[in-house]
Write a protein that holds these residues in place. Structure first.
Motif, PDB file in Angstrom:
ATOM      1  N   VAL A  96       0.837  -1.203   0.000  1.00  0.00           N
ATOM      2  CA  VAL A  96       0.000   0.000   0.000  1.00  0.00           C
ATOM      3  C   VAL A  96       0.876   1.259   0.000  1.00  0.00           C
ATOM      4  N   LEU A  97       1.946   1.237   0.793  1.00  0.00           N
ATOM      5  CA  LEU A  97       2.854   2.386   0.829  1.00  0.00           C
ATOM      6  C   LEU A  97       3.454   2.650  -0.545  1.00  0.00           C
ATOM      7  N   ILE A  98       3.771   1.595  -1.264  1.00  0.00           N
ATOM      8  CA  ILE A  98       4.343   1.736  -2.607  1.00  0.00           C
ATOM      9  C   ILE A  98       3.285   2.239  -3.587  1.00  0.00           C
ATOM     10  N   ASP A  99       2.105   1.642  -3.538  1.00  0.00           N
ATOM     11  CA  ASP A  99       1.048   1.969  -4.506  1.00  0.00           C
ATOM     12  C   ASP A  99       0.449   3.355  -4.289  1.00  0.00           C
ATOM     13  N   ARG A 100       0.279   3.735  -3.004  1.00  0.00           N
ATOM     14  CA  ARG A 100      -0.458   4.970  -2.711  1.00  0.00           C
ATOM     15  C   ARG A 100       0.407   6.126  -2.233  1.00  0.00           C
ATOM     16  N   PHE A 101       1.586   5.799  -1.686  1.00  0.00           N
ATOM     17  CA  PHE A 101       2.402   6.857  -1.071  1.00  0.00           C
ATOM     18  C   PHE A 101       3.829   6.892  -1.611  1.00  0.00           C
ATOM     19  N   ASN A 102       4.055   6.315  -2.777  1.00  0.00           N
ATOM     20  CA  ASN A 102       5.384   6.323  -3.403  1.00  0.00           C
ATOM     21  C   ASN A 102       6.475   5.770  -2.498  1.00  0.00           C
ATOM     22  N   GLY A 103       6.086   4.795  -1.668  1.00  0.00           N
ATOM     23  CA  GLY A 103       7.062   4.146  -0.804  1.00  0.00           C
ATOM     24  C   GLY A 103       7.419   4.923   0.443  1.00  0.00           C
ATOM     25  N   GLU A 104       6.764   6.071   0.667  1.00  0.00           N
ATOM     26  CA  GLU A 104       7.057   6.915   1.831  1.00  0.00           C
ATOM     27  C   GLU A 104       5.986   6.732   2.905  1.00  0.00           C
ATOM     28  N   LEU A 105       6.397   6.841   4.151  1.00  0.00           N
ATOM     29  CA  LEU A 105       5.450   6.734   5.250  1.00  0.00           C
ATOM     30  C   LEU A 105       4.709   8.059   5.410  1.00  0.00           C
ATOM     31  N   PRO A 106       3.372   8.032   5.377  1.00  0.00           N
ATOM     32  CA  PRO A 106       2.619   9.283   5.555  1.00  0.00           C
ATOM     33  C   PRO A 106       2.748   9.817   6.966  1.00  0.00           C
ATOM     34  N   LYS A 107       2.447  11.114   7.126  1.00  0.00           N
ATOM     35  CA  LYS A 107       2.617  11.759   8.425  1.00  0.00           C
ATOM     36  C   LYS A 107       1.304  12.285   8.979  1.00  0.00           C
ATOM     37  N   SER A 108       0.203  11.617   8.651  1.00  0.00           N
ATOM     38  CA  SER A 108      -1.084  12.025   9.212  1.00  0.00           C
ATOM     39  C   SER A 108      -1.801  10.811   9.779  1.00  0.00           C
ATOM     40  N   MET A 109      -2.632  11.039  10.771  1.00  0.00           N
ATOM     41  CA  MET A 109      -3.409   9.967  11.386  1.00  0.00           C
ATOM     42  C   MET A 109      -4.301   9.284  10.365  1.00  0.00           C
ATOM     43  N   GLU A 110      -5.007  10.084   9.590  1.00  0.00           N
ATOM     44  CA  GLU A 110      -5.960   9.538   8.623  1.00  0.00           C
ATOM     45  C   GLU A 110      -5.285   8.583   7.642  1.00  0.00           C
ATOM     46  N   GLU A 111      -4.126   8.962   7.158  1.00  0.00           N
ATOM     47  CA  GLU A 111      -3.430   8.120   6.186  1.00  0.00           C
ATOM     48  C   GLU A 111      -2.802   6.892   6.846  1.00  0.00           C
ATOM     49  N   LEU A 112      -2.247   7.064   8.031  1.00  0.00           N
ATOM     50  CA  LEU A 112      -1.615   5.925   8.700  1.00  0.00           C
ATOM     51  C   LEU A 112      -2.626   4.839   9.058  1.00  0.00           C
ATOM     52  N   VAL A 113      -3.798   5.229   9.565  1.00  0.00           N
ATOM     53  CA  VAL A 113      -4.781   4.215   9.963  1.00  0.00           C
ATOM     54  C   VAL A 113      -5.440   3.553   8.753  1.00  0.00           C
ATOM     55  N   SER A 114      -5.166   4.064   7.566  1.00  0.00           N
ATOM     56  CA  SER A 114      -5.670   3.402   6.355  1.00  0.00           C
ATOM     57  C   SER A 114      -4.786   2.226   5.954  1.00  0.00           C
ATOM     58  N   LEU A 115      -3.628   2.091   6.608  1.00  0.00           N
ATOM     59  CA  LEU A 115      -2.704   1.000   6.295  1.00  0.00           C
ATOM     60  C   LEU A 115      -3.126  -0.276   7.015  1.00  0.00           C
ATOM     61  N   PRO A 116      -2.913  -1.439   6.399  1.00  0.00           N
ATOM     62  CA  PRO A 116      -3.275  -2.716   7.037  1.00  0.00           C
ATOM     63  C   PRO A 116      -2.575  -2.898   8.380  1.00  0.00           C
ATOM     64  N   GLY A 117      -3.343  -3.248   9.414  1.00  0.00           N
ATOM     65  CA  GLY A 117      -2.771  -3.537  10.722  1.00  0.00           C
ATOM     66  C   GLY A 117      -2.414  -2.331  11.560  1.00  0.00           C
ATOM     67  N   VAL A 118      -2.794  -1.129  11.096  1.00  0.00           N
ATOM     68  CA  VAL A 118      -2.449   0.099  11.817  1.00  0.00           C
ATOM     69  C   VAL A 118      -3.704   0.742  12.404  1.00  0.00           C
TER      70      VAL A 118
END
Length: 210
Positions: A96-118
């Motif tokens: 998901v990080l590769i597909d949606r965030f260009n391999g970078e870790l997002p810095k917002s709550m909304e985006e982080l909790v959209s990741l599997p297991g977060v």
């Protein structure tokens, strides 16, 4: 003393005891911390740090996690509780990080909790410890138990507890409060044998007088 005054006094006292409070998980990058926090669910930070000492030398980028065979990743973390599920989460979130965030870790709550297991707890830990961002308060078992003992909340649901604590705690201290309570829970306010005599919050805690 109202709750806002009480939480400031709690923080003041605990800062004296734990001046350099931070997560006990070892990490160098935000990705490291995210993986370590996912692994830490229902196991100890000590166990996680033993596993990640080797893991983080092998997996340095999201592409390493995304491309490794699932069975190999499971083998690398098999000493951790629920390692199969956690390996799945880590591989999927890497994709998901590769597909949606260009391999970078997002810095917002909304985006982080959209990741599997977060969930919010994991996101809060990563945001504060890796980026210095206060978007919420990480509520683990220590924070949940101690905040209720101290009379800071009447709720049992972690998200409701988080909201209660956010309402009475200055924004810039959200991340710190969580880790101070966790340290207190590990060292002194243990669930089965709380050490009231050594607790710096003794006079502020109704449970010490029961």
């Amino acid at each position: 003393m109202n709750k806002k005054e009480k939480v400031l006094e709690i923080i003041r006292r605990l800062e004296k005891r734990y001046p350099d409070v931070k997560t006990a998980l070892n990490f160098k990058t935000a990705l490291d911390l995210l993986v370590a926090t996912i692994l830490s669910a229902q196991t100890t930070d000590v166990n996680v740090n033993k596993v990640t000492e080797k893991l983080f030398k092998k997996y340095k980028t999201v592409y390493d996690y995304a491309n490794v065979p699932l069975e190999e990743l499971q083998e690398d973390i098999k000493s951790i509780n629920f390692y199969k599920n956690k390996a799945n989460y880590i591989k999927n979130l890497a994709k998901v990080l590769i597909d949606r965030f260009n391999g970078e870790l997002p810095k917002s709550m909304e985006e982080l909790v959209s990741l599997p297991g977060v969930g919010r707890k994991t996101a809060n830990i990563v945001l504060w410890n890796a980026f210095g961002i206060n978007e919420g308060i990480a509520v683990d078992t220590h924070v949940k138990r101690i905040s209720k003992l101290l009379g800071l909340t009447e709720n049992t649901d972690p998200e409701k507890i988080e909201q209660d604590l956010m309402e009475i705690t200055p924004h810039e201290l959200w991340g710190k409060l969580s880790h101070l309570l966790i340290m207190l829970g590990r060292e002194i306010c243990k669930a089965k044998a709380p050490n009231h005599k050594e607790c710096p919050l003794n006079d502020l805690c109704p449970s010490s007088r029961i």
